[in-house]
Design an enzyme around this catalytic site. Structure first.
Site, short mmCIF file in Angstrom:
data_model
loop_
_atom_site.label_atom_id
_atom_site.label_comp_id
_atom_site.label_asym_id
_atom_site.label_seq_id
_atom_site.Cartn_x
_atom_site.Cartn_y
_atom_site.Cartn_z
N THR D 56 0.83 -1.20 0.00
CA THR D 56 0.00 0.00 0.00
C THR D 56 0.86 1.26 0.00
O THR D 56 0.56 2.24 -0.68
CB THR D 56 -0.92 -0.01 1.24
N HIS D 59 1.94 1.87 -3.42
CA HIS D 59 0.90 2.54 -4.21
C HIS D 59 0.94 4.05 -3.96
O HIS D 59 0.82 4.86 -4.88
CB HIS D 59 -0.50 2.02 -3.84
N ARG D 216 10.08 -15.92 -7.18
CA ARG D 216 9.15 -16.04 -6.05
C ARG D 216 8.67 -17.48 -5.89
O ARG D 216 8.47 -17.96 -4.77
CB ARG D 216 7.97 -15.09 -6.24
N ILE D 302 -11.61 -11.70 2.88
CA ILE D 302 -10.64 -11.42 3.96
C ILE D 302 -10.18 -9.97 3.90
O ILE D 302 -9.69 -9.51 2.87
CB ILE D 302 -9.40 -12.32 3.84
#
Lengths: 359, 359, 359, 359
Positions: D56, D59, D216, D302
């Site tokens: 976040t 962002h 990853r 969630i």
């Protein structure tokens, strides 16, 4: 923030009437000149208008062994009530003066895992109003902001005053899970009777009730029980027969009586659920293998009410109009007539007694 | 449909060896000329290759009070096994000759609510192989098609032969729910030890174990227990301390011992879950108020295994490689050496003994 | 075991009447000389007395795109019924000739994890009567013993004949969990209307209903809905207002309409539960972030009924007397009048139509 | 009560360094002379020592469309941190000066049903630090007492600083329920990678992972994934094959990518559970019938973490030693090097970056 928020022109008196345990003997004393509670920064002061008399209050009134060990002389009793907020501590932000409120009677420590996960009712350090600290049988009652419950305007004072025991019944019923199930309620004292109407509202498909008192059995039937069983006679076989041979799927144990507990487990359907609310006075002897293990039963210990999941459930049940509490709240009296109230409870003339608290 | 499906060239003998209880006294008898079971239209006949000796078999061997009341003279014992399918009843459609299989040892009535909702293990009319009807300590064993469990090819015979007790452990652990929780296991007999490795695999964050036998405590530690407690000494305070002061969140009761049960409840965290698998030999005395009610505990009676939810869970655990069963299956012997097997169990030399069954 | 068990003197005819799809075009054909089903060793032959017409049957009657892709020409339609057992396969042991029965319409493979854990309704290989194999719009119907459901003598034929759709409603309501909760039902076709009375019986504290048909909304209110909302107008804000500002706690989606689904999620309370039964005809576009994720919603896909947990729940609900199905079963007609039945469903004159099946 | 409790001799500065969004354009500004937050009566002032950079924050740094609409110019960013308490508001009673703490980043209204039932994370009025009000990328950070989380002394600062995203992973895993189940994780960004180690610790029997980034995927394998799938290729059939043909029982959706969501549902086993954490940037198109309804799937949205159930679970997982977070927290840098931190996240050189906050 530095000044206390008080309702304008609503100057509070210095003293108030309160029902106190002033001597280590049966009875309570109506004291006229009790000092008002001191309001801390997170506390809310409430002018109590109605308060319910609990079975626990009766224990304290009768001064039984439990009370003698637990109750501090000098305490103001009572923990079921409703009233109006009259004063706020400096840091209170979620309640306003003038709000009509009830309150949860358990005060958790606030910092333990139980308290921080919606389970303050089973906090190890829990304190209970009217037992561990001053309660609500008084014109003014102080509770932490966190415990305050705003009462919906459509709910009557007498009902709001018994949210505490009603919450016990709701917590028991909702923990066991009765929707679409056959339910046995062993023991229909005040909370047992409340459990009948709550179980009905919560969707039980069949409700059986046992008790030794024919009057209470009749009242249980009025509240929605499909069948009632006299606990003075053997009843396990009947309970099985009434439920198609397999036994009830759910038992709500409201008596605390060892034989009722044993019989209820014997009647229970394999795979059934049991919620234990009644408190056996002593250790009990039980055949755990047949009662619980071979049967694959699930047993839930019930203490208090979830804070505040149960309160929201309770509010919805009351607002739905599906609860029938009027036959349970049999008497509304003045606080000064408290001795009459306790006597009516002792004789069985009254079920739930609510007191009007003087201004 | 009219002819029985048999493996070609696999003609079955007329008789077989079997371990039977032939007299009302301790011991079992190795009988050489036992007739093969009659295969009904929905039955499957299995050539047993391996069979586990259960604590229940030891009760029957020792001929204790329970066995004397329950066991019919003449019965073939045993209920834990694996083998190969050799013959199918006429209406069998879901199993094939040659399949390597184990089987659930509980036979439900098939028509009751328990049986039709995945809970045949708690059917009122349940029959158990080796107890209520002939079991698997024999070269050939007959089970209803519904009870047959196909064994994954990656699972070894010795492990497949102990699916029954392993299923008890899995059912106990999964019913209590241990993922991310602190877990206390009271009593580490065969199933208690299995529960240690299952609880570890199922995600327990901490595992405490109590027992009176230092050797078993050491083995529990090897299997993943974080802390072990000697049950000959007071241990409740220690168990609380080891779990941050509040006590374990889950108790798996595997001993059936009244004091272990009482101590376990005393140690349990408020709001905790208890799964009771151990069978107390008699009624027990318990302080239900403090053990269960005030604590808001949830107690699950555990009997057998869910049919067949538990079996799928068990298969996944075994295939995951996260279970450590080798230190538990300590001995693999020939069936004719069964007396030695029982003795090693009695002395504690062996934990789980698996027998190879003769062709 | 070698001879088929048939009721004495109850000789079966060689042929029977049946409603079949005989051509790839709208309509069904009443065929008089259809051969009786062949009864396998685990099958039960039932003389059908009553059969319900399902929305699915209407799709087949109207021969829509789904039907053209799915239905095999020549099939006997129908899957909701009740009747009497007249013949048993050789290996059948749990049903008797003369039993009054209904049956689950899904046939699981019997060997997969879903089938062996009480979830045969979501078996990958599931077959449905009247869709994948011959159904019950015929004088005789064959079902596997496992699918047979004995009908309690207190339940009327017309109700037993619609256990299949009632089971859908019960499974939806019980999976979402409505006891003590505010519930929104989007779409009140046959199953939506059943869901109203089931949700009421199951303990919903408040029931809101949306639909575009005023007649069905009125009927929903008669069945227990507290508030009804016209889905031709925006209704989300109203639904929130009616539920104290936060929105309903539970949505039962019965329409399959994309806008109803989106609106229902928009109305849903944070933390709410949604059960999706209605089948959207195509992919839908949805703001998953706001509808589900940020809200912490739980969404349950609903298919069929649990086998047989839902059936037991359904039986208890019906026997409790708390369901009101009479206003839903609007017409009972003769099978030969089937075209009239479909037309009344198309015009909305009928809700649920039950046919009497000729002897 | 009237004086503020401050650590003796620990006089606080008037200003502090902080990372702020000072202009409506990409980037953040290191401001040296920011005034300290004003501490209300229920607030706690914390000297931040470590703070994690969240996706976040990236962002906001990159100033994407979402940020432009949501973020107020002038705000101090950041919401993951740990530090020491340096000052308490007058009504604070549950925290002490000197405590090492982290804090929940969501601030609930405190009075709604969500807030009062342990679900403040989905409060309608929720505010988030560093988004809706000043955050923790500053030497001093103010949080309400209720949000403070005392950090166990055995937990390292770097780990305590990322409790917020770790809590997302724990909440996702524990809501879906992975114990003994096969689990698919779609997308292994920071939280997806955390979910791998959490799912492993929580008892998943098998973990499959999909992503487009080979690096990853390799890291996921290192953290415990049993199989990894390249999401640039079709993978649904492989995922089914790897799970015995039926598909994973649980999907943890961590990507927010529409195709990953659709593919994950396609792979899911009938009756499976899905937890959706990843946020799709727009509406998505989905075949709800096949993805959810026919499959009988359960889908959990969630958001954040349960307050504080998830925090206790997280603490137990960290203390158990069963989490492997070191390969995820790849870099610890000084706050003044924040631009380097964001760049390493953009290039994929870093996974989780923690900043040391200046005194």
């Amino acid at each position: 923030m530095s000044q206390t928020k008080v309702a304008p022109k609503n100057s509070l008196p210095k003293t108030m009437p309160a029902l106190k345990k002033v001597r280590s003997e049966p009875g309570l004393t109506f004291c006229n000149e009790v000092e008002l509670p001191i309001v801390g920064p997170r506390d809310v002061l409430i002018k109590v208008t109605h308060a319910g008399i609990c079975g626990t209050d009766r224990h304290i009134f009768e001064w039984d062994k439990w009370s003698q060990n637990r109750i501090k002389i000098g305490i103001t009793t009572g923990h079921e009530f409703c009233g109006r907020v009259v004063k706020l501590g400096q840091a209170v932000s979620r309640v306003s003066v003038g709000d009509r409120v009830s309150a949860e009677g358990h005060i958790g420590c606030g910092v333990c895992e139980a308290c921080r996960t919606g389970n303050a009712h089973i906090c190890d350090q829990v304190q209970i109003f009217g037992i561990d600290c001053d309660g609500c049988f008084a014109t003014f009652h102080k509770v932490p902001e966190e415990n305050v419950w705003p009462v919906n305007e459509k709910i009557r004072d007498e009902v709001a005053a018994v949210f505490d025991p009603l919450g016990n019944a709701v917590h028991t019923v909702m923990t066991a899970g009765v929707s679409g199930k056959s339910v046995l309620i062993t023991g229909v004292g005040i909370i047992g009777l409340m459990a009948v109407t709550v179980a009905k509202a919560a969707g039980a498909s069949q409700i059986l009730v046992t008790d030794v008192d024919p009057k209470r059995l009749a009242l249980a039937r009025e509240l929605g029980a499909d069948d009632v069983l006299n606990a003075r006679e053997p009843w396990v076989a009947d309970a099985k027969k009434m439920t198609g041979g397999r036994g009830p799927q759910v038992m709500l144990e409201m008596s605390g009586h060892p034989q009722a507990i044993r019989d209820g487990f014997a009647a229970l359907q394999p795979g059934g659920h049991v919620a234990l609310l009644g408190i056996p006075p002593d250790d009990i002897t039980i055949d755990l293998s047949n009662a619980v293990i071979f049967k694959g039963a699930t047993v839930h210990g019930i203490n208090g009410r979830r804070m505040f999941e149960t309160w929201y459930q309770m509010e919805r049940f009351v607002l739905s109009g599906r609860l029938n509490l009027d036959p349970i709240i049999t008497h509304v009296i003045e606080m000064e007539d408290f001795e009459k109230g306790f006597k009516m409870m002792q004789t069985g003339e009254a079920i739930k007694v609510v007191m009007r608290i003087p201004n």
